[in-house]
Design a protein around this motif. Structure first.
Motif, PDB file in Angstrom:
ATOM      1  N   GLN A 344      68.101  82.513  76.332  1.00 62.87           N
ATOM      2  CA  GLN A 344      69.157  82.994  77.032  1.00 62.87           C
ATOM      3  C   GLN A 344      69.587  81.723  77.369  1.00 62.87           C
ATOM      4  OE1 GLN A 344      67.672  86.301  80.095  1.00 62.87           O
ATOM      5  NE2 GLN A 344      69.165  84.795  81.755  1.00 62.87           N
ATOM      6  N   ASN A 345      68.863  80.497  77.757  1.00 57.93           N
ATOM      7  CA  ASN A 345      69.343  79.238  78.537  1.00 57.93           C
ATOM      8  C   ASN A 345      69.296  77.954  77.222  1.00 57.93           C
ATOM      9  OD1 ASN A 345      69.707  80.492  80.772  1.00 57.93           O
ATOM     10  ND2 ASN A 345      67.538  79.954  81.425  1.00 57.93           N
ATOM     11  N   PRO A 346      70.405  76.748  77.031  1.00 57.37           N
ATOM     12  CA  PRO A 346      70.146  75.993  76.747  1.00 57.37           C
ATOM     13  C   PRO A 346      68.497  74.876  77.236  1.00 57.37           C
ATOM     14  CG  PRO A 346      72.224  76.266  77.695  1.00 57.37           C
ATOM     15  CD  PRO A 346      71.217  77.036  78.641  1.00 57.37           C
ATOM     16  N   GLU A 347      68.302  74.329  76.320  1.00 59.83           N
ATOM     17  CA  GLU A 347      67.125  73.643  75.857  1.00 59.83           C
ATOM     18  C   GLU A 347      67.153  73.334  77.557  1.00 59.83           C
ATOM     19  OE1 GLU A 347      63.578  73.375  74.825  1.00 59.83           O
ATOM     20  OE2 GLU A 347      64.715  74.883  73.493  1.00 59.83           O
ATOM     21  N   LYS A 348      67.502  72.445  77.163  1.00 61.04           N
ATOM     22  CA  LYS A 348      66.908  71.353  78.626  1.00 61.04           C
ATOM     23  C   LYS A 348      67.487  72.194  79.966  1.00 61.04           C
ATOM     24  CE  LYS A 348      70.157  67.423  80.766  1.00 61.04           C
ATOM     25  NZ  LYS A 348      70.565  66.416  81.016  1.00 61.04           N
ATOM     26  N   GLY A 349      68.041  73.059  79.711  1.00 60.06           N
ATOM     27  CA  GLY A 349      68.400  74.204  81.561  1.00 60.06           C
ATOM     28  C   GLY A 349      67.405  75.095  81.232  1.00 60.06           C
ATOM     29  N   ARG A 350      66.381  75.332  80.013  1.00 63.47           N
ATOM     30  CA  ARG A 350      65.454  75.993  80.150  1.00 63.47           C
ATOM     31  C   ARG A 350      63.996  75.737  81.064  1.00 63.47           C
ATOM     32  NH1 ARG A 350      66.351  78.094  75.595  1.00 63.47           N
ATOM     33  NH2 ARG A 350      64.588  77.156  74.223  1.00 63.47           N
ATOM     34  N   CYS A 351      64.124  74.104  80.091  1.00 62.85           N
ATOM     35  CA  CYS A 351      63.039  73.329  80.471  1.00 62.85           C
ATOM     36  C   CYS A 351      62.934  72.968  81.691  1.00 62.85           C
ATOM     37  CB  CYS A 351      62.728  71.377  80.190  1.00 62.85           C
ATOM     38  SG  CYS A 351      62.451  71.831  78.206  1.00 62.85           S
ATOM     39  N   ALA A 352      64.136  72.845  83.177  1.00 61.54           N
ATOM     40  CA  ALA A 352      64.221  72.220  84.188  1.00 61.54           C
ATOM     41  C   ALA A 352      63.579  73.513  84.728  1.00 61.54           C
ATOM     42  CB  ALA A 352      65.772  72.367  84.575  1.00 61.54           C
ATOM     43  N   SER A 353      64.268  74.841  84.623  1.00 59.26           N
ATOM     44  CA  SER A 353      64.295  76.010  85.245  1.00 59.26           C
ATOM     45  C   SER A 353      62.663  75.732  85.316  1.00 59.26           C
ATOM     46  CB  SER A 353      64.328  76.961  84.363  1.00 59.26           C
ATOM     47  OG  SER A 353      66.002  77.004  84.254  1.00 59.26           O
ATOM     48  N   ALA A 354      62.444  75.868  84.155  1.00 66.42           N
ATOM     49  CA  ALA A 354      60.198  76.318  83.658  1.00 66.42           C
ATOM     50  C   ALA A 354      59.590  75.550  84.716  1.00 66.42           C
ATOM     51  CB  ALA A 354      60.016  76.083  82.077  1.00 66.42           C
ATOM     52  N   SER A 355      59.908  74.262  84.777  1.00 67.41           N
ATOM     53  CA  SER A 355      59.355  73.700  86.532  1.00 67.41           C
ATOM     54  C   SER A 355      59.650  73.938  87.513  1.00 67.41           C
ATOM     55  CB  SER A 355      59.587  72.110  86.291  1.00 67.41           C
ATOM     56  OG  SER A 355      59.306  71.262  87.051  1.00 67.41           O
ATOM     57  N   GLN A 356      60.398  74.295  88.009  1.00 69.59           N
ATOM     58  CA  GLN A 356      61.255  75.212  89.162  1.00 69.59           C
ATOM     59  C   GLN A 356      60.321  76.213  89.129  1.00 69.59           C
ATOM     60  OE1 GLN A 356      62.234  73.313  91.612  1.00 69.59           O
ATOM     61  NE2 GLN A 356      62.585  75.247  92.847  1.00 69.59           N
ATOM     62  N   ILE A 357      60.401  76.685  88.248  1.00 69.38           N
ATOM     63  CA  ILE A 357      59.899  78.338  88.535  1.00 69.38           C
ATOM     64  C   ILE A 357      58.458  78.508  88.534  1.00 69.38           C
ATOM     65  CG2 ILE A 357      59.334  80.546  87.690  1.00 69.38           C
ATOM     66  CD1 ILE A 357      62.121  80.133  86.430  1.00 69.38           C
ATOM     67  N   ALA A 358      57.767  77.436  88.025  1.00 68.79           N
ATOM     68  CA  ALA A 358      56.663  77.168  87.677  1.00 68.79           C
ATOM     69  C   ALA A 358      55.955  77.046  89.205  1.00 68.79           C
ATOM     70  CB  ALA A 358      55.901  75.987  86.343  1.00 68.79           C
ATOM     71  N   ARG A 359      56.547  76.332  89.697  1.00 66.08           N
ATOM     72  CA  ARG A 359      56.411  75.238  91.019  1.00 66.08           C
ATOM     73  C   ARG A 359      56.117  76.796  92.750  1.00 66.08           C
ATOM     74  NH1 ARG A 359      55.130  70.056  92.902  1.00 66.08           N
ATOM     75  NH2 ARG A 359      55.210  69.735  90.672  1.00 66.08           N
ATOM     76  N   GLN A 360      57.471  77.493  91.598  1.00 64.40           N
ATOM     77  CA  GLN A 360      57.027  78.349  93.225  1.00 64.40           C
ATOM     78  C   GLN A 360      56.351  78.960  92.922  1.00 64.40           C
ATOM     79  OE1 GLN A 360      61.327  79.614  92.204  1.00 64.40           O
ATOM     80  NE2 GLN A 360      62.685  78.023  93.565  1.00 64.40           N
ATOM     81  N   ILE A 361      56.076  79.651  91.595  1.00 62.64           N
ATOM     82  CA  ILE A 361      54.962  80.882  91.287  1.00 62.64           C
ATOM     83  C   ILE A 361      53.916  80.293  92.353  1.00 62.64           C
ATOM     84  CG2 ILE A 361      53.707  81.982  89.775  1.00 62.64           C
ATOM     85  CD1 ILE A 361      56.480  82.293  87.736  1.00 62.64           C
ATOM     86  N   SER A 362      53.706  79.322  91.363  1.00 63.18           N
ATOM     87  CA  SER A 362      52.523  78.817  91.219  1.00 63.18           C
ATOM     88  C   SER A 362      51.430  78.072  93.819  1.00 63.18           C
ATOM     89  CB  SER A 362      52.308  76.943  91.766  1.00 63.18           C
ATOM     90  OG  SER A 362      52.142  77.048  89.876  1.00 63.18           O
ATOM     91  N   GLY A 363      53.419  77.782  94.411  1.00 61.82           N
ATOM     92  CA  GLY A 363      52.922  77.950  95.782  1.00 61.82           C
ATOM     93  C   GLY A 363      53.337  79.118  96.505  1.00 61.82           C
ATOM     94  N   LEU A 364      53.518  80.449  95.554  1.00 58.36           N
ATOM     95  CA  LEU A 364      53.124  81.410  96.244  1.00 58.36           C
ATOM     96  C   LEU A 364      51.648  81.905  95.971  1.00 58.36           C
ATOM     97  CD1 LEU A 364      53.996  84.842  97.152  1.00 58.36           C
ATOM     98  CD2 LEU A 364      54.470  84.722  94.337  1.00 58.36           C
ATOM     99  N   ILE A 365      51.237  81.299  94.816  1.00 52.95           N
ATOM    100  CA  ILE A 365      49.421  81.831  94.778  1.00 52.95           C
ATOM    101  C   ILE A 365      48.507  80.988  95.493  1.00 52.95           C
ATOM    102  CG2 ILE A 365      47.663  81.618  92.735  1.00 52.95           C
ATOM    103  CD1 ILE A 365      49.901  82.327  90.959  1.00 52.95           C
TER     104      ILE A 365
END
Length: 379
Positions: A344-365
């Motif tokens: 769905q996303n370009p490789e570069k954008g996907r990596c950037a999104s993964a890092s941001q989303i992972a941090r948000q989920i970790s902050g929730l937990i």
């Protein structure tokens, strides 16, 4: 000096050790192995925070502040509340035979300390919570523990501690953590040095209390651990007081119910942990958050992707330690695998999104205001 003795104390010499895990181990070793007389120990620790036996660090400590300042968290064998140890504090321990009129009778042990403080000009007195106060402010707290016919009554004297650091360290951030743990009672505090009639450093203060309580000069007739004792103390230090299972995993069962915005969605979480490890997590993804115009933005991840990611995280977290590094590693793996499975996303954008989303989920937990890649120090 007027000598105020409640016992013929034998002083325990700890060889000027300041590591909190080593001194807690020596205390416990002395309690369980020295049964021939009454013992007393006075010592200072490096900066650390020490929990009562039945407490949860998430409900007692600003863990983000502790992580950032490399302040270790330890648990003692006695009950009571959380205390701040520091080179500007003096810790005391009294070890005697167990007697029913001594257990929970803190005045029996602490009144001689109060009298010695008064001789220095400190307006010391005990309150109904067994704390020692000066002008209504807490300068000392105590706790007790008994085992096999012996008991220990110990506490901390605030002599010249950084009270601003103490206040920030013991200001709890996780208001949404719930358990049946023993909760500390917050009190206004003060340093003993601020009340003294004469100038004195903490080394002189320790000497003053030692001589006042034992009636002997210096370390005369002190008990010093031998090689065999030191081996046992070191084993206890290593296997208990440096272990995650004791310092964190010993926490009572606890629950968390919270929500957070993740990639534009509102995500709620319910989590349960036992013995410091996650036993159950449940996530729910709600509608996209709307802006002031009632519109929703383009999310970095689809609702289906986020639900799949959270389901994978929930499954992988079972039986994992409830600690930042473990959570972050688990979350990053699931987020990366989910986003990598779609084009769905370009490789570069996907990596950037993964890092941001992972941090948000970790902050929730695990809500902690520090870098999740940092590991807390264990001494």
């Amino acid at each position: 000096m007027i000598i105020l003795m409640i016992h013929d104390w034998t002083y325990i010499f700890n060889n000027h050790q300041t590591a909190p895990d080593a001194n807690l181990a020596l205390e416990e070793y002395a309690l369980r192995n020295l049964a021939d007389r009454n013992y007393m120990m006075l010592y200072c620790n490096e900066a650390s925070v020490v929990l009562g036996r039945n407490q949860n660090p998430l409900e007692e400590i600003n863990l983000g502040f502790a992580y950032r300042n490399n302040i270790p968290v330890l648990r003692r064998i006695s009950g009571g509340g959380t205390v701040f140890h520091h080179p500007g504090n003096l810790n005391f321990s009294f070890i005697t035979d167990y007697k029913t009129d001594r257990l929970h009778n803190f005045r029996f042990f602490n009144e001689p300390v109060v009298q010695l403080l008064r001789q220095l000009g400190v307006p010391a007195e005990m309150n109904d919570r067994n704390d020692i106060l000066a002008d209504g402010r807490k300068i000392s707290g105590s706790a007790q523990f008994s085992s096999r016919g012996r008991m220990i009554s110990h506490g901390t004297l605030l002599f010249d501690a950084p009270l601003d650091q103490l206040d920030e360290l013991l200001t709890v951030q996780n208001k949404d953590v719930h358990s049946r743990s023993h909760k500390s009672v917050r009190s206004r505090v003060a340093n003993i040095s601020g009340f003294l009639d004469q100038q004195m450093d903490i080394s002189e203060f320790r000497t003053y209390l030692t001589e006042g309580l034992t009636g002997r000069s210096g370390l005369q007739d002190a008990w010093t651990p031998g090689e065999a004792d030191n081996r046992e103390v070191e084993s206890l230090r290593r296997n208990r007081y440096t272990s995650w299972e004791w310092n964190y995993g010993r926490s009572p069962r606890f629950y968390i119910d919270r929500s957070e915005e993740i990639s534009g969605y509102t995500v709620s979480m319910q989590l349960c942990a036992e013995k410091g490890s996650i036993s159950e997590t449940e996530f729910a993804v709600h509608d996209l958050k709307k802006n002031l115009n009632g519109e929703t933005g383009q999310p970095e991840i689809s609702r289906n992707q986020l639900q799949r990611t959270l389901a994978g995280i929930s499954s992988l977290l079972v039986n994992k330690r409830y600690e930042p590094v473990t959570i972050m590693n688990t979350v990053q793996t699931c987020v990366s695998e989910t986003l990598a499975s779609t084009a769905q996303n370009p490789e570069k954008g996907r990596c950037a999104s993964a890092s941001q989303i992972a941090r948000q989920i970790s902050g929730l937990i695990y809500r902690l205001e520090t870098d999740f890649t940092e590991t807390p120090r264990q001494t």
